[in-house]
Scaffold this motif. Structure first.
Motif, PDB file in Angstrom:
ATOM      1  N   ALA A  49     -55.569 -20.951   5.777  1.00 54.94           N
ATOM      2  CA  ALA A  49     -53.949 -21.091   5.887  1.00 54.94           C
ATOM      3  C   ALA A  49     -53.554 -21.594   4.389  1.00 54.94           C
ATOM      4  CB  ALA A  49     -53.597 -22.028   7.123  1.00 54.94           C
ATOM      5  N   ASN A  50     -52.414 -20.937   4.411  1.00 50.01           N
ATOM      6  CA  ASN A  50     -51.562 -21.215   2.952  1.00 50.01           C
ATOM      7  C   ASN A  50     -50.409 -21.596   3.327  1.00 50.01           C
ATOM      8  OD1 ASN A  50     -52.173 -21.581   0.455  1.00 50.01           O
ATOM      9  ND2 ASN A  50     -52.943 -19.455  -0.182  1.00 50.01           N
ATOM     10  N   THR A  51     -49.699 -22.338   2.378  1.00 49.36           N
ATOM     11  CA  THR A  51     -47.994 -22.707   2.536  1.00 49.36           C
ATOM     12  C   THR A  51     -47.454 -21.449   1.687  1.00 49.36           C
ATOM     13  OG1 THR A  51     -48.153 -24.105   0.529  1.00 49.36           O
ATOM     14  CG2 THR A  51     -48.518 -25.215   2.423  1.00 49.36           C
ATOM     15  N   VAL A  52     -46.195 -21.757   2.302  1.00 44.33           N
ATOM     16  CA  VAL A  52     -45.121 -20.861   1.361  1.00 44.33           C
ATOM     17  C   VAL A  52     -45.076 -21.430  -0.007  1.00 44.33           C
ATOM     18  CG1 VAL A  52     -42.764 -20.190   1.385  1.00 44.33           C
ATOM     19  CG2 VAL A  52     -43.720 -20.505   3.518  1.00 44.33           C
ATOM     20  N   ASP A  53     -45.111 -22.500  -0.362  1.00 42.17           N
ATOM     21  CA  ASP A  53     -44.917 -23.013  -1.847  1.00 42.17           C
ATOM     22  C   ASP A  53     -46.159 -22.356  -2.515  1.00 42.17           C
ATOM     23  OD1 ASP A  53     -42.797 -24.648  -1.302  1.00 42.17           O
ATOM     24  OD2 ASP A  53     -43.801 -26.586  -0.854  1.00 42.17           O
ATOM     25  N   ALA A  54     -47.313 -22.178  -1.872  1.00 45.81           N
ATOM     26  CA  ALA A  54     -48.423 -21.552  -2.750  1.00 45.81           C
ATOM     27  C   ALA A  54     -48.383 -20.204  -2.942  1.00 45.81           C
ATOM     28  CB  ALA A  54     -49.616 -21.840  -1.658  1.00 45.81           C
ATOM     29  N   SER A  55     -47.169 -19.653  -2.392  1.00 43.12           N
ATOM     30  CA  SER A  55     -46.753 -18.229  -2.906  1.00 43.12           C
ATOM     31  C   SER A  55     -46.027 -18.132  -3.850  1.00 43.12           C
ATOM     32  CB  SER A  55     -46.538 -17.419  -1.599  1.00 43.12           C
ATOM     33  OG  SER A  55     -45.439 -17.810  -1.036  1.00 43.12           O
ATOM     34  N   ARG A  56     -44.929 -19.081  -3.982  1.00 42.78           N
ATOM     35  CA  ARG A  56     -43.885 -18.943  -4.877  1.00 42.78           C
ATOM     36  C   ARG A  56     -44.209 -18.594  -6.491  1.00 42.78           C
ATOM     37  NH1 ARG A  56     -40.034 -20.731  -1.619  1.00 42.78           N
ATOM     38  NH2 ARG A  56     -40.265 -22.516  -0.385  1.00 42.78           N
ATOM     39  N   ILE A  57     -43.235 -17.525  -6.760  1.00 41.79           N
ATOM     40  CA  ILE A  57     -43.450 -17.088  -8.243  1.00 41.79           C
ATOM     41  C   ILE A  57     -41.975 -17.135  -8.784  1.00 41.79           C
ATOM     42  CG2 ILE A  57     -44.030 -15.093  -9.679  1.00 41.79           C
ATOM     43  CD1 ILE A  57     -46.544 -16.057  -8.754  1.00 41.79           C
ATOM     44  N   THR A  58     -41.757 -17.185 -10.012  1.00 43.55           N
ATOM     45  CA  THR A  58     -40.454 -17.099 -10.733  1.00 43.55           C
ATOM     46  C   THR A  58     -40.761 -16.264 -11.876  1.00 43.55           C
ATOM     47  OG1 THR A  58     -39.627 -19.222  -9.693  1.00 43.55           O
ATOM     48  CG2 THR A  58     -38.635 -18.208 -11.888  1.00 43.55           C
ATOM     49  N   LEU A  59     -40.000 -14.961 -12.096  1.00 44.39           N
ATOM     50  CA  LEU A  59     -39.795 -14.426 -13.010  1.00 44.39           C
ATOM     51  C   LEU A  59     -38.625 -14.439 -14.009  1.00 44.39           C
ATOM     52  CD1 LEU A  59     -41.616 -12.210 -14.962  1.00 44.39           C
ATOM     53  CD2 LEU A  59     -40.688 -10.671 -13.172  1.00 44.39           C
ATOM     54  N   SER A  60     -38.398 -14.508 -15.254  1.00 50.33           N
ATOM     55  CA  SER A  60     -37.101 -14.467 -15.868  1.00 50.33           C
ATOM     56  C   SER A  60     -37.546 -13.360 -16.972  1.00 50.33           C
ATOM     57  CB  SER A  60     -36.953 -15.702 -16.509  1.00 50.33           C
ATOM     58  OG  SER A  60     -36.400 -16.651 -15.499  1.00 50.33           O
ATOM     59  N   GLU A  61     -36.489 -12.563 -17.497  1.00 49.71           N
ATOM     60  CA  GLU A  61     -36.664 -11.727 -18.552  1.00 49.71           C
ATOM     61  C   GLU A  61     -35.046 -11.290 -19.023  1.00 49.71           C
ATOM     62  OE1 GLU A  61     -37.889  -7.035 -19.190  1.00 49.71           O
ATOM     63  OE2 GLU A  61     -39.233  -8.178 -17.707  1.00 49.71           O
ATOM     64  N   LEU A  62     -35.259 -11.388 -20.336  1.00 47.64           N
ATOM     65  CA  LEU A  62     -33.971 -11.047 -20.976  1.00 47.64           C
ATOM     66  C   LEU A  62     -33.734  -9.557 -20.903  1.00 47.64           C
ATOM     67  CD1 LEU A  62     -31.605 -11.919 -22.925  1.00 47.64           C
ATOM     68  CD2 LEU A  62     -32.972 -11.579 -24.875  1.00 47.64           C
ATOM     69  N   MET A  63     -32.507  -9.124 -20.696  1.00 47.34           N
ATOM     70  CA  MET A  63     -32.219  -7.787 -20.465  1.00 47.34           C
ATOM     71  C   MET A  63     -31.851  -7.140 -21.785  1.00 47.34           C
ATOM     72  SD  MET A  63     -33.092  -6.867 -17.275  1.00 47.34           S
ATOM     73  CE  MET A  63     -34.309  -7.836 -17.307  1.00 47.34           C
ATOM     74  N   LEU A  64     -32.383  -6.155 -22.115  1.00 45.23           N
ATOM     75  CA  LEU A  64     -32.506  -5.508 -23.583  1.00 45.23           C
ATOM     76  C   LEU A  64     -31.572  -4.105 -23.466  1.00 45.23           C
ATOM     77  CD1 LEU A  64     -35.895  -6.279 -24.864  1.00 45.23           C
ATOM     78  CD2 LEU A  64     -33.857  -7.482 -25.073  1.00 45.23           C
ATOM     79  N   PRO A  65     -31.226  -3.459 -24.441  1.00 43.03           N
ATOM     80  CA  PRO A  65     -30.529  -2.361 -24.363  1.00 43.03           C
ATOM     81  C   PRO A  65     -31.313  -1.200 -23.979  1.00 43.03           C
ATOM     82  CG  PRO A  65     -29.775  -3.541 -26.437  1.00 43.03           C
ATOM     83  CD  PRO A  65     -31.014  -4.202 -25.672  1.00 43.03           C
ATOM     84  N   SER A  66     -32.793  -1.304 -24.042  1.00 39.78           N
ATOM     85  CA  SER A  66     -33.511  -0.191 -23.676  1.00 39.78           C
ATOM     86  C   SER A  66     -33.788  -0.082 -22.058  1.00 39.78           C
ATOM     87  CB  SER A  66     -34.910  -0.293 -24.265  1.00 39.78           C
ATOM     88  OG  SER A  66     -35.606  -1.524 -23.937  1.00 39.78           O
ATOM     89  N   HIS A  67     -33.141  -1.059 -21.417  1.00 42.08           N
ATOM     90  CA  HIS A  67     -33.277  -1.238 -19.858  1.00 42.08           C
ATOM     91  C   HIS A  67     -31.833  -0.732 -19.273  1.00 42.08           C
ATOM     92  CE1 HIS A  67     -35.818  -5.115 -20.739  1.00 42.08           C
ATOM     93  NE2 HIS A  67     -36.725  -3.942 -20.806  1.00 42.08           N
ATOM     94  N   SER A  68     -31.024  -0.305 -20.334  1.00 44.34           N
ATOM     95  CA  SER A  68     -29.627   0.028 -19.595  1.00 44.34           C
ATOM     96  C   SER A  68     -29.429   1.519 -19.528  1.00 44.34           C
ATOM     97  CB  SER A  68     -28.598  -0.736 -20.585  1.00 44.34           C
ATOM     98  OG  SER A  68     -28.717   0.112 -21.949  1.00 44.34           O
ATOM     99  N   ASN A  69     -28.489   1.752 -18.804  1.00 47.26           N
ATOM    100  CA  ASN A  69     -27.865   3.388 -18.467  1.00 47.26           C
ATOM    101  C   ASN A  69     -26.749   3.490 -19.517  1.00 47.26           C
ATOM    102  OD1 ASN A  69     -25.768   1.925 -17.591  1.00 47.26           O
ATOM    103  ND2 ASN A  69     -26.423   2.012 -15.165  1.00 47.26           N
TER     104      ASN A  69
END
Length: 183
Positions: A4-24
């Motif tokens: 068995a595993n806890t919910v906390d064991a699954s937590r992930i955080t990802l942050s990324e700066l949005m660049l002009p190449s990501h835009s429409n």
């Protein structure tokens, strides 16, 4: 011994700066780019939890609530909300932050169903989920309800006769013109 595993064991955080190449063309970040990030964090979360390679089986409701602008910091948070025998529902919350003002926006939330695989591509059992608080209980039950609603909707779709006279007549109340060729 049961694994068995806890919910906390699954937590992930990802942050990324949005660049002009990501835009429409309007300077907003492409929804498809955000979906790509969401799929990546769902994979990382499910793999971390299960200890296995995982694949995306389905994505439930992605409503883009607020646009993301170039230059904003996007943060995705994910955790396992539900486990079945070989599958997991990963809840994802996406927020953006204007770096200069600190103003944060909730951009979307979604639920990815991920399936654990072995090195041969076969489904493998995942650890049971240890639920530690009432928020985790709520999220588990919300996942059960989404799964049950999806099954009911699929059953209705499979049993619906779209060719019946009644079904075709019903279409007239929508913004559609029914060609004479259909009848």
């Amino acid at each position: 011994m049961e694994i068995a595993n806890t919910v906390d064991a699954s937590r992930i955080t990802l942050s990324e700066l949005m660049l002009p190449s990501h835009s429409n063309f309007s300077g907003k970040i492409h929804g498809g780019y955000l979906l790509k990030l969401m799929d990546q964090i769902a994979f990382a979360c499910a793999s971390k939890y299960s200890g296995c390679y995982c694949v995306t089986a389905s994505v439930d409701t992605v409503d883009f609530l607020n646009p993301v602008d170039v230059g904003e910091l996007v943060t995705l948070k994910a955790s396992v909300n539900y486990v079945g025998k070989t599958s997991m529902v990963v809840g994802i919350r996406v927020t953006s932050e204007h770096i200069q003002t600190g103003v944060k926006k909730h951009c979307n939330s979604s639920y990815f169903t991920m399936v654990a695989k072995d090195e041969f591509g076969n489904n493998v059992n995942v650890p049971k989920l240890i639920i530690s608080n009432m928020e985790e209980v709520r999220r588990f039950y919300d996942s059960i309800n989404r799964i049950e609603n999806k099954k009911r909707t699929k059953e209705i779709e499979n049993n619906f006769d779209h060719k019946s006279k009644e079904a075709l007549e019903n279409l007239k109340k929508y913004n559609v013109v029914i060609s004479d060729k259909i009848f």
